[in-house]
Design a protein around this motif. Structure first.
Motif, PDB file in Angstrom:
ATOM      1  N   HIS A 192       0.756  -1.269   0.079  1.00  0.00           N
ATOM      2  CA  HIS A 192      -0.015  -0.089   0.049  1.00  0.00           C
ATOM      3  C   HIS A 192       1.061   1.291  -0.067  1.00  0.00           C
ATOM      4  CE1 HIS A 192      -3.493   2.587   2.066  1.00  0.00           C
ATOM      5  NE2 HIS A 192      -3.297   2.842   0.916  1.00  0.00           N
ATOM      6  N   LEU A 193       0.856   2.261  -1.039  1.00  0.00           N
ATOM      7  CA  LEU A 193       1.551   3.220  -1.145  1.00  0.00           C
ATOM      8  C   LEU A 193       0.514   4.456  -1.207  1.00  0.00           C
ATOM      9  CD1 LEU A 193       4.209   2.485  -4.158  1.00  0.00           C
ATOM     10  CD2 LEU A 193       4.411   2.224  -1.771  1.00  0.00           C
ATOM     11  N   PHE A 194       1.022   5.453  -0.426  1.00  0.00           N
ATOM     12  CA  PHE A 194       0.041   6.586   0.064  1.00  0.00           C
ATOM     13  C   PHE A 194       0.694   7.831  -0.260  1.00  0.00           C
ATOM     14  CE2 PHE A 194      -1.802   9.097   3.535  1.00  0.00           C
ATOM     15  CZ  PHE A 194      -3.103   9.220   3.099  1.00  0.00           C
ATOM     16  N   MET A 195       0.053   8.671  -0.588  1.00  0.00           N
ATOM     17  CA  MET A 195       0.349  10.130  -0.836  1.00  0.00           C
ATOM     18  C   MET A 195       1.935  10.275  -1.258  1.00  0.00           C
ATOM     19  SD  MET A 195      -1.621  12.279   2.166  1.00  0.00           S
ATOM     20  CE  MET A 195      -0.915  13.863   1.615  1.00  0.00           C
TER      21      MET A 195
ATOM     22  N   LEU B 221      -1.578  -4.595  -5.300  1.00  0.00           N
ATOM     23  CA  LEU B 221      -0.934  -3.304  -5.298  1.00  0.00           C
ATOM     24  C   LEU B 221      -2.063  -2.124  -5.064  1.00  0.00           C
ATOM     25  CD1 LEU B 221       1.726  -1.380  -5.597  1.00  0.00           C
ATOM     26  CD2 LEU B 221       1.147  -1.456  -8.057  1.00  0.00           C
ATOM     27  N   LYS B 222      -1.779  -1.310  -3.962  1.00  0.00           N
ATOM     28  CA  LYS B 222      -2.497  -0.207  -3.543  1.00  0.00           C
ATOM     29  C   LYS B 222      -2.003   0.871  -3.922  1.00  0.00           C
ATOM     30  CE  LYS B 222      -5.788  -2.831  -0.405  1.00  0.00           C
ATOM     31  NZ  LYS B 222      -6.337  -2.666   1.060  1.00  0.00           N
ATOM     32  N   LEU B 223      -2.641   1.847  -4.728  1.00  0.00           N
ATOM     33  CA  LEU B 223      -2.022   3.299  -4.785  1.00  0.00           C
ATOM     34  C   LEU B 223      -3.267   4.282  -4.552  1.00  0.00           C
ATOM     35  CD1 LEU B 223      -0.663   2.836  -8.725  1.00  0.00           C
ATOM     36  CD2 LEU B 223       0.737   2.505  -6.361  1.00  0.00           C
ATOM     37  N   GLU B 224      -2.872   4.980  -3.511  1.00  0.00           N
ATOM     38  CA  GLU B 224      -3.808   6.073  -2.777  1.00  0.00           C
ATOM     39  C   GLU B 224      -3.236   7.453  -3.105  1.00  0.00           C
ATOM     40  OE1 GLU B 224      -6.698   6.484   0.982  1.00  0.00           O
ATOM     41  OE2 GLU B 224      -5.319   4.739   0.785  1.00  0.00           O
ATOM     42  N   LEU B 225      -4.038   8.321  -3.376  1.00  0.00           N
ATOM     43  CA  LEU B 225      -3.532   9.661  -3.397  1.00  0.00           C
ATOM     44  C   LEU B 225      -2.487  10.106  -4.063  1.00  0.00           C
ATOM     45  CD1 LEU B 225      -5.078  10.776   0.020  1.00  0.00           C
ATOM     46  CD2 LEU B 225      -5.957  11.441  -2.283  1.00  0.00           C
ATOM     47  N   ILE B 226      -2.088   9.493  -5.526  1.00  0.00           N
ATOM     48  CA  ILE B 226      -0.679   9.695  -6.153  1.00  0.00           C
ATOM     49  C   ILE B 226      -1.301  10.246  -7.422  1.00  0.00           C
ATOM     50  CG2 ILE B 226       1.120   8.350  -6.881  1.00  0.00           C
ATOM     51  CD1 ILE B 226       1.119   6.346  -5.071  1.00  0.00           C
ATOM     52  N   PRO B 227      -1.391  11.223  -7.542  1.00  0.00           N
ATOM     53  CA  PRO B 227      -2.030  12.019  -8.572  1.00  0.00           C
ATOM     54  C   PRO B 227      -1.248  11.979  -9.940  1.00  0.00           C
ATOM     55  CG  PRO B 227      -1.059  13.757  -7.242  1.00  0.00           C
ATOM     56  CD  PRO B 227      -1.245  12.345  -6.410  1.00  0.00           C
ATOM     57  N   GLU B 228       0.300  11.794  -9.844  1.00  0.00           N
ATOM     58  CA  GLU B 228       1.118  11.551 -11.061  1.00  0.00           C
ATOM     59  C   GLU B 228       1.626  10.258 -11.248  1.00  0.00           C
ATOM     60  OE1 GLU B 228       1.536  14.004 -13.055  1.00  0.00           O
ATOM     61  OE2 GLU B 228       0.284  15.427 -12.027  1.00  0.00           O
ATOM     62  N   ALA B 229       0.614   9.420 -10.988  1.00  0.00           N
ATOM     63  CA  ALA B 229       0.875   7.787 -11.023  1.00  0.00           C
ATOM     64  C   ALA B 229       1.307   7.403 -12.596  1.00  0.00           C
ATOM     65  CB  ALA B 229       0.080   6.856 -10.353  1.00  0.00           C
ATOM     66  N   LYS B 230       2.138   6.659 -12.785  1.00  0.00           N
ATOM     67  CA  LYS B 230       2.656   6.262 -14.134  1.00  0.00           C
ATOM     68  C   LYS B 230       2.974   4.632 -13.896  1.00  0.00           C
ATOM     69  CE  LYS B 230       4.055  10.842 -15.785  1.00  0.00           C
ATOM     70  NZ  LYS B 230       5.093  11.499 -16.593  1.00  0.00           N
ATOM     71  N   ILE B 231       2.348   3.818 -14.711  1.00  0.00           N
ATOM     72  CA  ILE B 231       2.513   2.407 -14.757  1.00  0.00           C
ATOM     73  C   ILE B 231       3.605   2.142 -16.134  1.00  0.00           C
ATOM     74  CG2 ILE B 231       1.673   0.274 -14.646  1.00  0.00           C
ATOM     75  CD1 ILE B 231      -0.670   1.319 -13.561  1.00  0.00           C
ATOM     76  N   PRO B 232       4.760   1.862 -15.717  1.00  0.00           N
ATOM     77  CA  PRO B 232       5.618   1.635 -17.042  1.00  0.00           C
ATOM     78  C   PRO B 232       5.498   0.181 -17.422  1.00  0.00           C
ATOM     79  CG  PRO B 232       7.026   1.519 -14.998  1.00  0.00           C
ATOM     80  CD  PRO B 232       5.500   1.857 -14.683  1.00  0.00           C
ATOM     81  N   ALA B 233       6.282  -0.097 -18.536  1.00  0.00           N
ATOM     82  CA  ALA B 233       6.396  -1.324 -19.000  1.00  0.00           C
ATOM     83  C   ALA B 233       7.081  -2.593 -18.033  1.00  0.00           C
ATOM     84  CB  ALA B 233       7.206  -1.539 -20.273  1.00  0.00           C
ATOM     85  N   LYS B 234       7.578  -1.865 -16.984  1.00  0.00           N
ATOM     86  CA  LYS B 234       8.264  -2.795 -16.095  1.00  0.00           C
ATOM     87  C   LYS B 234       7.376  -3.931 -15.221  1.00  0.00           C
ATOM     88  CE  LYS B 234      11.694  -1.951 -13.518  1.00  0.00           C
ATOM     89  NZ  LYS B 234      12.684  -1.189 -12.762  1.00  0.00           N
TER      90      LYS B 234
ATOM     91  N   CYS C  55      -6.789   4.642  -5.582  1.00  0.00           N
ATOM     92  CA  CYS C  55      -7.762   5.435  -4.885  1.00  0.00           C
ATOM     93  C   CYS C  55      -7.219   6.894  -5.167  1.00  0.00           C
ATOM     94  CB  CYS C  55      -7.522   5.031  -3.055  1.00  0.00           C
ATOM     95  SG  CYS C  55      -7.938   3.516  -2.874  1.00  0.00           S
ATOM     96  N   HIS C  56      -8.036   7.712  -5.813  1.00  0.00           N
ATOM     97  CA  HIS C  56      -8.001   9.176  -6.184  1.00  0.00           C
ATOM     98  C   HIS C  56      -6.515   9.070  -6.866  1.00  0.00           C
ATOM     99  CE1 HIS C  56     -11.175  10.323  -3.980  1.00  0.00           C
ATOM    100  NE2 HIS C  56     -10.889   9.605  -2.695  1.00  0.00           N
ATOM    101  N   CYS C  57      -6.333   8.212  -7.884  1.00  0.00           N
ATOM    102  CA  CYS C  57      -5.141   7.995  -8.564  1.00  0.00           C
ATOM    103  C   CYS C  57      -5.353   7.757  -9.841  1.00  0.00           C
ATOM    104  CB  CYS C  57      -4.504   6.712  -7.739  1.00  0.00           C
ATOM    105  SG  CYS C  57      -2.719   6.470  -8.303  1.00  0.00           S
ATOM    106  N   PRO C  58      -5.431   8.754 -10.782  1.00  0.00           N
ATOM    107  CA  PRO C  58      -5.827   8.639 -12.137  1.00  0.00           C
ATOM    108  C   PRO C  58      -4.539   8.226 -12.955  1.00  0.00           C
ATOM    109  CG  PRO C  58      -5.720  10.924 -11.675  1.00  0.00           C
ATOM    110  CD  PRO C  58      -5.520  10.243 -10.472  1.00  0.00           C
ATOM    111  N   ALA C  59      -4.144   6.832 -12.811  1.00  0.00           N
ATOM    112  CA  ALA C  59      -2.838   6.516 -13.347  1.00  0.00           C
ATOM    113  C   ALA C  59      -2.865   6.508 -14.802  1.00  0.00           C
ATOM    114  CB  ALA C  59      -2.740   5.076 -12.638  1.00  0.00           C
TER     115      ALA C  59
END
Length: 856
Positions: free
Chosen positions: A473-476, A493-506, A519-523
């Motif tokens: 769980h990754l938060f803010m 995998l939990k992504l919360e309040l990360i507005p600049e989340a990017k999911i790469p090829a890795k 969670c509030h994370c438009p990845a």
């Protein structure tokens, strides 16, 4: 007398402000210093050496003989004598053959007495005249001093006397005009802030790193173009078109690269290492630049003030040039003076010489030359100010030379300051532009994030959830650390309040990943990452505030099994905010929507053929339109919680495959429609808890296959006998009502395993209750029960017994015969347990490895 340094201090500015001084301002500053030197030099010479020397204009001999009032035959003999009295020697003229005359520089008594003195012989007089040279004026020293001072003020033109002071005043005005924008409080604070930020941006290690990486990327791209110019146009992605994102899908794209399953992303190695301290300073600089831009772009006061002071200097130049040029010819060496002090001196006209005339004239010409150069520079400055729009600044050149194509153009005072900096050195604005780019800021965040969140640190945050799966769980955070995708054994995998989340090829390395929480994370995802998620992701949780936060690629995950949407799907005017089409979710089985719906979203019908469970949790908003439910013919589980339903919706009766219905936390008062459930042959579980139900209709007997009935937290006062005719009933929960009696018909429920009647008003337990020998859970707490029958020993499968909150005096010793009951499953007051016989307590304290179910 003031020194040059004291006056030149008016021209001093802070050294850091020099970046805002273009060449013309610097040149004008030097010209001002030279003009100051001219003024001070002229003033010093004037105070120390400036003087006027005057001599009287003597009447000629011919004119003296023709003077009226004397006889034409009169005989005049002039005798010049010199009295030997040192420095006070004077010359006097004595006339014979006429009336007594007052001679200049001779006291009246002496002149009178001279009439009666015998004259010398003519030979001596002629000899004296022959020895003397020049013309005698008969004025003493004090008279010369007096007339010199009089003629200095009367004969000299005013400009000759005040030239140094005028030059000094004009120069000081020009200096003040040049630097006023650095001193004015409303502009000084902005300039000081700008220069401070600009200096930090210029010296920041992040600037060097960003520009270096840009240069490295440029060289890499050039190399690719040279070596692979022929093969590049032939490249075709091998990824399937099926389920591929559309042009509007928020994917991460980079110019010069394409992503596919066969071609990995090219990563440019880092050129420099940015330590944590430098990273934090760079982050602070980004925030300062953002706030400064918002503050300065609102006005153009600095620009107007600079234009105003330039106009003032130009007008001042024209004024000085116009009146100064007229005085060049008035400065001369010789002057005629008529002081009108004949009664004191005896002469009416004097001829004077000004010893500083030639020097002043040369200084004046030099000053005019300097002011002309100064004026031409002012005119050029005005031309520059109005030649181009200085209230707009474009970073187009910087965008072309770097990878930061998102650097915005600026306006007003911010733009003007950058134009001024460009006149000093364009490198400043180029480095400053790095801190205006969101791409640059995101890169900085990524570097700082990866520096802080190492693989070892992330491994420490991995835990196991209730399903015994490895979860992180990754938060803010500012982004998703790269090391996350090295955790190949991660399940959730939990992504919360990360507005600049990017999911790469890795992410394709995480072969065990099947559940993702946003969670509030438009990845945003890269192409290869999307292909992996589309094929491997099984469960997705999306929590949002606005429906726009739901990434578009979510609707394209064709192998997704479970989708949980939590957020606002209703606008202020109660109009439905439509979800995008769900038809691509071809394998979706479970859809969970927690929102504020007024009707079932029509897009849900896109997944109707394969959806087996639908859960709608409202926040108290009344769900009015339920017609879309009729199309959900394959739904086996339906939950409509907190939807303010007052009756059981008729659309539910069309769900022929429905097995479980949960209408928790509504406002249902009557359930007369329950008779229609007879058409739902597969219905086994009915949850009507947390409502306002008063009684249970006898038609409930028509639900022949019902196995679980939940009626807790209602307003029931009795249990009808019809309930106990449901022979397949295994679980009955009527807790927290107002039931006073347990009917004896309860003994008919031979398959009953869980019975909950906590929080009622029961005082007697019927013996028939203990005929339900399959009971595993019996909750009798918070009632008015006074005794427990000994027949409780017949419940051999009992594992959980709740008796706390009653009026018991003792517990039956037969509890020890309940073979599966242990102390951990016995909820009772401590003193009652202690009162049991020791052998019973010993049996209850025994450990057992037999698992048991203790409720719902």
């Amino acid at each position: 007398m003031f020194t040059l340094a004291e006056v030149a201090s008016l021209n001093d500015i802070q050294p850091t402000y020099r970046i805002l001084k273009p060449w013309w301002d610097v040149f004008m500053d030097y010209l001002a210093v030279v003009m100051l030197m001219v003024a001070i030099f002229a003033g010093t010479m004037q105070l120390t050496k400036d003087q006027v020397v005057c001599l009287p204009v003597l009447q000629s001999t011919v004119n003296s003989k023709a003077q009226p009032g004397t006889s034409g035959k009169a005989d005049f003999t002039t005798v010049e004598t010199t009295t030997g009295q040192g420095e006070e020697a004077s010359m006097r003229t004595v006339s014979f053959g006429s009336a007594p005359t007052v001679t200049p520089d001779v006291p009246l008594s002496r002149a009178t007495s001279s009439q009666y003195q015998p004259t010398e012989s003519g030979q001596e007089l002629k000899k004296e005249q022959k020895d003397s040279s020049g013309r005698k004026t008969n004025l003493d020293f004090q008279q010369y001093v007096f007339i010199n001072q009089m003629c200095y003020h009367l004969a000299l033109p005013w400009y000759s006397k005040y030239f140094p002071y005028l030059v000094l005043i004009h120069t000081i005005i020009l200096i003040v005009s040049s630097n006023f924008w650095f001193k004015y409080p409303k502009t000084c604070s902005k300039i000081e802030h700008f220069v401070s930020i600009l200096g930090k941006c210029f010296e920041s290690p992040w600037t060097t790193k960003a520009l270096s990486e840009t240069a490295c990327e440029d060289s890499e791209e050039n190399k690719q173009r040279l070596t692979g110019a022929q093969s590049l146009p032939k490249y075709v992605s091998t990824s399937s078109d099926e389920g591929s994102p559309s042009a509007s899908t928020p994917m991460i794209t980079k110019s010069g690269f394409k992503f596919s399953a066969d071609k990995p992303m090219i990563e440019v190695p880092s050129v420099t290492i940015l330590d944590k301290k430098d990273g934090e300073q760079a982050k602070a600089l980004f925030e300062k630049v953002r706030k400064f831009r918002a503050h300065v772009e609102d006005s153009d006061l600095i620009y107007k003030l600079y234009v105003g002071q330039t106009v003032i200097k130009t007008v001042k130049f024209i004024f000085i040039l116009c009146y100064t040029a007229n005085f060049v010819n008035t400065i001369s060496f010789e002057h005629i003076c008529n002081p009108k002090v004949e009664h004191l001196i005896g002469y009416t006209q004097f001829e004077c010489t000004h010893n500083m005339a030639y020097m002043l004239k040369k200084l004046l010409i030099s000053y005019i030359s300097l002011i002309c150069v100064y004026g031409f520079i002012c005119l050029y400055t005005l031309f520059w100010l109005f030649r181009i729009p200085l209230k707009e600044y474009s970073f187009e050149k910087v965008r072309e030379e770097s990878s930061f194509s998102d650097i915005p153009d600026v306006k007003n005072d911010f733009a003007f300051l950058l134009h001024m900096v460009d006149q000093y050195d364009q490198l400043y604005s180029k480095r400053f532009g790095v801190f205006l780019s969101e791409v640059s800021e995101n890169k900085l965040r990524e570097i700082s994030l990866n520096h802080e969140w190492t693989f070892e640190k992330l491994r420490q945050h991995v835990s196991r959830n209730a399903q015994d799966k490895q979860e992180l769980h990754l938060f803010m955070l500012s982004g998703v650390p790269d090391a996350v995708f090295d955790l190949t054994d991660l399940d959730v995998l939990k992504l919360e309040l990360i507005p600049e989340a990017k999911i790469p090829a890795k992410i394709s390395q995480m072969t065990n990943l099947q559940e993702l929480h946003l969670c509030h994370c438009p990845a945003k995802v890269e192409q290869t990452a999307f292909s992996f998620l589309r094929d491997h992701l099984r469960c997705l949780h999306v929590k949002f505030t606005d429906v726009a936060e739901i990434p578009a690629w979510v609707y394209l995950l064709k192998n997704l099994r479970e989708l949980y949407l939590i957020g606002n799907l209703n606008s202020e005017n109660n109009k439905m905010i439509g979800l995008e089409s769900l038809r691509e979710l071809r394998h979706l089985k479970i859809l969970h929507v927690k929102s504020n719906l007024t009707k079932i979203p029509p897009n849900i019908t896109d997944v109707a053929p394969h959806l087996t469970k639908l859960v709608i949790h409202n926040d108290g908003t009344k769900l009015v339109v339920l017609n879309s439910l009729k199309k959900m013919t394959n739904v086996a589980e339906l939950e409509l919680q907190n939807c303010e339903l007052e009756r059981i919706p008729h659309a539910i009766f069309s769900l022929s495959n429905l097995q479980e219905l949960d209408l928790k936390s509504n406002s249902i008062r009557t359930i007369e429609e329950i008779i229609s459930f007879q058409h739902l042959k597969r219905l086994t579980c009915l949850k009507l808890w947390h409502n306002k139900i008063v009684n249970i209709p006898s038609s409930i007997t028509h639900i022949k296959n019902l196995e679980s009935l939940y009626l807790s937290n209602n307003k029931l006062e009795s249990l009808p006998a019809a309930v106990f005719s449901l022979q397949k009933l295994r679980c009955l929960d009527v807790s927290y009502n107002s039931i006073m009696l347990i009917p004896v018909e309860i003994g008919l429920l031979q398959n009953l395993q869980h019975f909950h009647i906590t929080g009622n008003k029961v005082d007697i337990l019927p013996k028939q209750l203990f005929k339900c020998v399959k009971l595993r859970t019996l909750s009798l707490g918070q009632n008015c029960i006074t005794s427990i029958p000994d027949k409780v020993s017949q419940l051999l499968q009992l594992t959980h017994l709740e008796l706390k909150g009653n009026c018991l005096d003792r517990l039956p010793a037969t509890l020890g015969q309940c073979q599966l009951l242990r102390k951990s499953g016995l909820v009772v007051e401590d003193h009652l347990f202690d009162a049991l016989p020791s052998e019973v307590k010993e049996v209850l304290n025994q450990d057992t490895s037999i698992p048991f179910a203790n409720g719902i």
